[in-house]
Design an enzyme around this catalytic site. Structure first.
Site, PDB file in Angstrom:
ATOM      1  N   CYS A  21      11.002  17.100  20.636  1.00 27.46           N
ATOM      2  CA  CYS A  21      10.199  16.962  21.850  1.00 27.46           C
ATOM      3  C   CYS A  21      10.353  18.129  22.809  1.00 27.46           C
ATOM      4  O   CYS A  21       9.622  18.225  23.793  1.00 27.46           O
ATOM      5  CB  CYS A  21      10.546  15.651  22.541  1.00 27.46           C
ATOM      6  SG  CYS A  21      10.007  14.195  21.621  1.00 27.46           S
ATOM      7  N   LYS A  24       7.155  20.303  23.385  1.00 26.74           N
ATOM      8  CA  LYS A  24       5.987  19.796  24.091  1.00 26.74           C
ATOM      9  C   LYS A  24       5.413  20.854  25.041  1.00 26.74           C
ATOM     10  O   LYS A  24       6.136  21.717  25.531  1.00 26.74           O
ATOM     11  CB  LYS A  24       6.362  18.568  24.924  1.00 26.74           C
ATOM     12  CG  LYS A  24       6.488  17.270  24.150  1.00 26.74           C
ATOM     13  CD  LYS A  24       6.718  16.127  25.122  1.00 26.74           C
ATOM     14  CE  LYS A  24       6.702  14.792  24.427  1.00 26.74           C
ATOM     15  NZ  LYS A  24       6.858  13.666  25.384  1.00 26.74           N
ATOM     16  N   ASP A  53      -1.720   7.480  34.825  1.00 28.16           N
ATOM     17  CA  ASP A  53      -0.366   7.845  35.260  1.00 28.16           C
ATOM     18  C   ASP A  53       0.479   8.453  34.156  1.00 28.16           C
ATOM     19  O   ASP A  53       1.656   8.763  34.381  1.00 28.16           O
ATOM     20  CB  ASP A  53       0.351   6.605  35.810  1.00 28.16           C
ATOM     21  CG  ASP A  53      -0.325   6.046  37.049  1.00 28.16           C
ATOM     22  OD1 ASP A  53      -0.581   6.839  37.978  1.00 28.16           O
ATOM     23  OD2 ASP A  53      -0.605   4.839  37.085  1.00 28.16           O
ATOM     24  N   ASP A  56       3.201   5.833  28.207  1.00 29.46           N
ATOM     25  CA  ASP A  56       3.600   6.275  26.874  1.00 29.46           C
ATOM     26  C   ASP A  56       2.586   5.940  25.792  1.00 29.46           C
ATOM     27  O   ASP A  56       2.591   6.565  24.731  1.00 29.46           O
ATOM     28  CB  ASP A  56       4.956   5.653  26.523  1.00 29.46           C
ATOM     29  CG  ASP A  56       6.038   6.112  27.491  1.00 29.46           C
ATOM     30  OD1 ASP A  56       6.413   7.294  27.426  1.00 29.46           O
ATOM     31  OD2 ASP A  56       6.481   5.302  28.320  1.00 29.46           O
ATOM     32  N   ASP A  96       6.976   4.820  21.600  1.00 27.75           N
ATOM     33  CA  ASP A  96       5.907   4.742  22.596  1.00 27.75           C
ATOM     34  C   ASP A  96       5.329   3.331  22.690  1.00 27.75           C
ATOM     35  O   ASP A  96       4.914   2.891  23.764  1.00 27.75           O
ATOM     36  CB  ASP A  96       4.793   5.731  22.261  1.00 27.75           C
ATOM     37  CG  ASP A  96       5.171   7.167  22.578  1.00 27.75           C
ATOM     38  OD1 ASP A  96       6.113   7.370  23.349  1.00 27.75           O
ATOM     39  OD2 ASP A  96       4.517   8.078  22.044  1.00 27.75           O
ATOM     40  N   SER A 146      -2.736  15.094   6.287  1.00 30.01           N
ATOM     41  CA  SER A 146      -1.880  16.270   6.135  1.00 30.01           C
ATOM     42  C   SER A 146      -2.724  17.536   6.197  1.00 30.01           C
ATOM     43  O   SER A 146      -3.904  17.530   5.834  1.00 30.01           O
ATOM     44  CB  SER A 146      -1.114  16.221   4.808  1.00 30.01           C
ATOM     45  OG  SER A 146      -2.022  16.240   3.714  1.00 30.01           O
ATOM     46  N   ASP A 229       9.885   5.785  28.266  1.00 31.71           N
ATOM     47  CA  ASP A 229      10.961   6.298  27.427  1.00 31.71           C
ATOM     48  C   ASP A 229      11.296   7.724  27.843  1.00 31.71           C
ATOM     49  O   ASP A 229      10.518   8.416  28.491  1.00 31.71           O
ATOM     50  CB  ASP A 229      10.662   6.172  25.935  1.00 31.71           C
ATOM     51  CG  ASP A 229       9.469   6.985  25.469  1.00 31.71           C
ATOM     52  OD1 ASP A 229       8.781   7.604  26.302  1.00 31.71           O
ATOM     53  OD2 ASP A 229       9.222   7.007  24.248  1.00 31.71           O
TER      54      ASP A 229
END
Length: 335
Positions: A21, A24, A53, A56, A96, A146, A229
């Protein structure tokens, strides 16, 4: 050197510019990108949680008193072991759904792979890791998509179900409520050290592969209505978004925030990702840091991968790391 030895010697983290992460798009840039992206006429009433807002996952009310939860999450390798990477990415994607109080039902794989650079049997290990986590979560895993990609990437698109009247959302925080954190911080700096040195940190892998299912269920059972999270924007970034959306100030008891063994040493040794530094720069205008210096701030801003839940409320077994208070000059304050 045998073929097996060659493959086990491959370090997946060396094939990506970032990891987990921490890769990001920075939160400030991302908010500018999505600002104003609403359907003509505004969102429909059955979209219970949307873009407003930065929750997640999206939540849509459907017939029968239920709600559909939808999310997608994928990233570059955060560890070198392909099976562990698959498990971590899947755990992170499922998180999430748990973060808004839902239960995952079905997921599909999202995979990018440099097929001319890395052995294809490593992909099997990545996907096997994802399958094992989905199975443990009671979530169907059915196919996916993929692409041939210069960088390896893996994650999932996940669909779940929730009670639309019993959700966890980031605008539901109220002054006078304690803040609980269900996993320790520090996986970001340990992953950065792993990428740079090859050192393996089982304690970080264990945290990143722990589902947030039990924490989510416990939060709902305790009557919580507000959570998020802790992933790429760090504790400070995600808590700032929660405080901003809820119209409160979050006071963090720095001494109460748990960290993984070796995390503080990793910060002192300079293993801090660019994503973590961008997180801190984003929240600093809204932060009253008090007496705390850079080391503490970087740990609080550490870009987590598959981190825990921040819950406005007490969660059995999780430490209370602060409280929400009436809005002050700053959205975040360290105590």
């Amino acid at each position: 050197m045998t073929e097996t030895t060659e493959r086990t010697a491959i370090r997946l983290t060396q094939y990506a510019h970032g990891g987990g992460c921490a890769c990001k798009i920075p939160p400030g840039e991302l908010e500018g990108i999505v600002a104003g992206l609403l359907p003509p006429g505004g969102a429909r009433d059955d979209l219970v949680i949307g873009l407003d807002d930065g929750d997640d996952a999206a939540v849509v009310r459907v017939e029968g008193g239920r709600a559909i939860v939808a999310t997608a999450d994928f990233f570059t390798p955060v560890v070198d072991d392909p099976y562990d990477w698959g498990r971590i990415a899947a755990t992170n994607a499922l998180s999430d759904v748990y973060a808004v109080g839902g239960e995952p039902v079905v997921a599909v794989n999202l995979l990018g792979w440099p097929r001319d650079t890395l052995p294809l049997d490593l992909v099997t290990e990545v996907l096997r890791g994802g399958l094992d986590v989905a199975t443990a979560a009671g979530c169907h895993l059915a196919g996916g998509h993929s692409v041939d990609d210069p960088e390896p990437k893996y994650g999932m698109a996940v669909t779940g179900l929730a009670d639309p009247d019993r959700l966890l959302r980031i605008d539901g925080g109220r002054a006078g409520t304690p803040i609980s954190l269900t996993k320790p911080l520090g996986v970001g700096v340990l992953n950065t050290r792993h990428k740079a040195t090859g050192d393996v940190f089982p304690q970080a892998v264990a945290v990143m592969t722990t589902l947030n299912r039990d924490a989510s269920r416990a939060a709902l059972a305790a009557g919580a209505t507000c959570a998020t999270d802790v992933t790429g924007f760090g504790l400070l970034g995600h808590l700032y978004k929660l405080a901003r959306a809820s119209g409160v100030t979050a006071v963090i008891d720095v001494a109460a925030v748990p960290h993984l063994e070796g995390a503080r040493e990793a910060v002192r040794d300079g293993f801090v990702s660019g994503g973590t530094r961008r997180n801190l720069a984003w929240v600093e205008p809204h932060l009253d840091a008090g007496r705390y210096g850079e080391e503490d701030l970087l740990l609080l801003a550490d870009a987590q991968t598959s981190g825990g839940l921040l819950v406005a409320g007490e969660v059995p077994g999780a430490p209370v790391v602060g409280e929400l208070v009436p809005r002050e000059r700053a959205a975040l304050r360290l105590a």
